[in-house]
Design an enzyme around this catalytic site. Sequence first.
Site, PDB file in Angstrom:
ATOM      1  N   MET A 157       0.847  -1.183   0.000  1.00  0.00           N
ATOM      2  CA  MET A 157       0.000   0.000   0.000  1.00  0.00           C
ATOM      3  C   MET A 157       0.892   1.246   0.000  1.00  0.00           C
ATOM      4  O   MET A 157       2.009   1.172   0.466  1.00  0.00           O
ATOM      5  CB  MET A 157      -0.890   0.003   1.231  1.00  0.00           C
ATOM      6  CG  MET A 157      -1.868  -1.160   1.300  1.00  0.00           C
ATOM      7  SD  MET A 157      -2.970  -1.259  -0.116  1.00  0.00           S
ATOM      8  CE  MET A 157      -4.090   0.108   0.230  1.00  0.00           C
ATOM      9  N   THR A 198      -9.152  -1.041   3.870  1.00  0.00           N
ATOM     10  CA  THR A 198      -8.336  -0.218   4.748  1.00  0.00           C
ATOM     11  C   THR A 198      -9.059   0.252   5.998  1.00  0.00           C
ATOM     12  O   THR A 198      -8.432   0.557   6.992  1.00  0.00           O
ATOM     13  CB  THR A 198      -7.852   1.015   3.985  1.00  0.00           C
ATOM     14  OG1 THR A 198      -8.987   1.674   3.429  1.00  0.00           O
ATOM     15  CG2 THR A 198      -6.932   0.628   2.860  1.00  0.00           C
TER      16      THR A 198
ATOM     17  N   GLY B 103      -2.155   3.844   8.616  1.00  0.00           N
ATOM     18  CA  GLY B 103      -2.690   2.803   7.752  1.00  0.00           C
ATOM     19  C   GLY B 103      -2.800   3.347   6.367  1.00  0.00           C
ATOM     20  O   GLY B 103      -2.452   4.475   6.119  1.00  0.00           O
ATOM     21  N   CYS B 104      -3.252   2.523   5.492  1.00  0.00           N
ATOM     22  CA  CYS B 104      -3.328   3.053   4.149  1.00  0.00           C
ATOM     23  C   CYS B 104      -4.777   3.275   3.824  1.00  0.00           C
ATOM     24  O   CYS B 104      -5.636   2.842   4.544  1.00  0.00           O
ATOM     25  CB  CYS B 104      -2.643   2.130   3.225  1.00  0.00           C
ATOM     26  SG  CYS B 104      -0.990   1.993   3.841  1.00  0.00           S
ATOM     27  N   VAL B 105      -4.987   3.988   2.757  1.00  0.00           N
ATOM     28  CA  VAL B 105      -6.331   4.483   2.523  1.00  0.00           C
ATOM     29  C   VAL B 105      -6.836   4.112   1.162  1.00  0.00           C
ATOM     30  O   VAL B 105      -6.061   3.689   0.348  1.00  0.00           O
ATOM     31  CB  VAL B 105      -6.346   5.988   2.709  1.00  0.00           C
ATOM     32  CG1 VAL B 105      -6.692   6.322   4.141  1.00  0.00           C
ATOM     33  CG2 VAL B 105      -5.038   6.579   2.340  1.00  0.00           C
TER      34      VAL B 105
END
Lengths: 411, 105
Positions: A157, A198, B103-105
């Site tokens: 990511m 996510t 975190g990733c989005v």
Amino acid sequence: MKNLLILGAGTAGTMMANKLAPELESRDWKITLVDQDETHYYQPGFLFIPFGIYSREDVIKRKRDYIRPGVELVMSAIEKIHPEENRVALANGQTLSYDALIIATGSDISPEETEGLTGEGWQRNIFDFYTVDGAVKLAAFLKDWKGGKMVMSVTEMPIKCPVAPLEFVFLADWFFTEQGIRDKVEIEYVTPLPGAFTKPVASRYLGDFLEKKNIKLTTDFDTGSVDGARNKLISYDETEIDYDLLVIVPTVMGAEVIGRSGMGDELRFVPTHDRTLQHKEYENIFVIGDAANIPASKAGSVAHFAADTVYDNFLRYIEGRPLLESFDGHANCFIESGFGKGLLIDFSYDVEPLPGKFPLPGIGPYSLLEESKMNHWGKMMFRWIYWNVLLKGAELPIEAQMSMAGKRRAS
Amino acid sequence: MTTMTVKDRSIEVNEEGFLVNPDDWNEEIAQEIATREDVGELKEEHWKVIRFMRDDFQANGKVPTIRRMKKTGGVPVKDIYRLFPKGPAKKAAKIAGLSKPEGCV
């Protein structure tokens, strides 16, 4: 005469040029837009190519046809940005000076970042669908495939459009059912994230969907390498996953010119203020779309909402007024779930995707985080909206800032 | 909110075990977290990574990713996974007294 230079004529750059052109004409500003590719790609359409729903012709148009008169389009690769000297060197030998710069150079897949990925098997039984070329080759492969184990994996990511690989497996489940071979295909979804998506609530909903569709979910898998000779996907801690067909979203990185100019982070994304969209270091540079390192989805809808902030703040900047911290990370994505249905999610930096109705509370017509036929039609209609409304920089009947109206906080 | 006791000192941690107050951090606390996370005794190799993470966070305000540890910190990815097995980005950040990686989005 002052110069506004926009780098990149994709979704974000085209929108910005078209939005600003009518306003700047009267203010003695000249807009120059630079891109190396004559073709505009409708990237949300790539997902449908492997299943024969769209062809290459359905997702490409000429860039020039979508750019307002008054904007000068220069076709060239970009050699280097010199932000200290307010100039940009192009590969065609030209140097363009600017008073203000908008960076919209986007992002792209970098399969060579993963050991072994572009070796044996690449585009034979390993495909991406984030390029037209990859999607078309995968379509040709799937047409004659007799079944086996298909693995859809996300390398690391952030990726462009984080829902696309999920949509891919949902559509694959439908496609193989239509082909009459679903019982001969095993589908596994492999992600470095701790869940299907996510954000927690959506992750749970989408995780349930995978289960319902008999798609195996493997989480926390950090892809280290691919062994194309033995058909194995291998993590950094040496877990192996076998496949017959590997569909992969490789590492996504910003444009090479950003790296060459020393303006990016490790993934070549440009450090950008996440609320004003101004460059962290240079006041006369704004960054829009997936070129920016902001913690929002790398998706066209985000660029569309961001365009309002960049428009306001660019005008404020040239007038010497303080900038607005108005961008909230708003994203709005239709998720194809197969069999003519879809989901819709609407979220921001601070609010994760929640169930409810959109855009009218209680009415819709779209359902948030819930499967419906209407959501599917919304997605299919969006292509028309993209070419005819969005790229022109015109307003859509959706607020740029995310709204809580119609959303339910899940228990 | 829960607490963790190190040498009679009570330290606040969140439900995932990250320090609530980054200023609480010291090397003894790092070792205690490492033990709880099954990383075992912290050796020079571990400290090298932890120090890089803390310095980088000081300088940039962001918890470094594995890619950044490799590219900027010069630590081979395989080593990071060997030193902090099973979810190294999160684990190393926790031991280094930093917040959960974005975190990733």
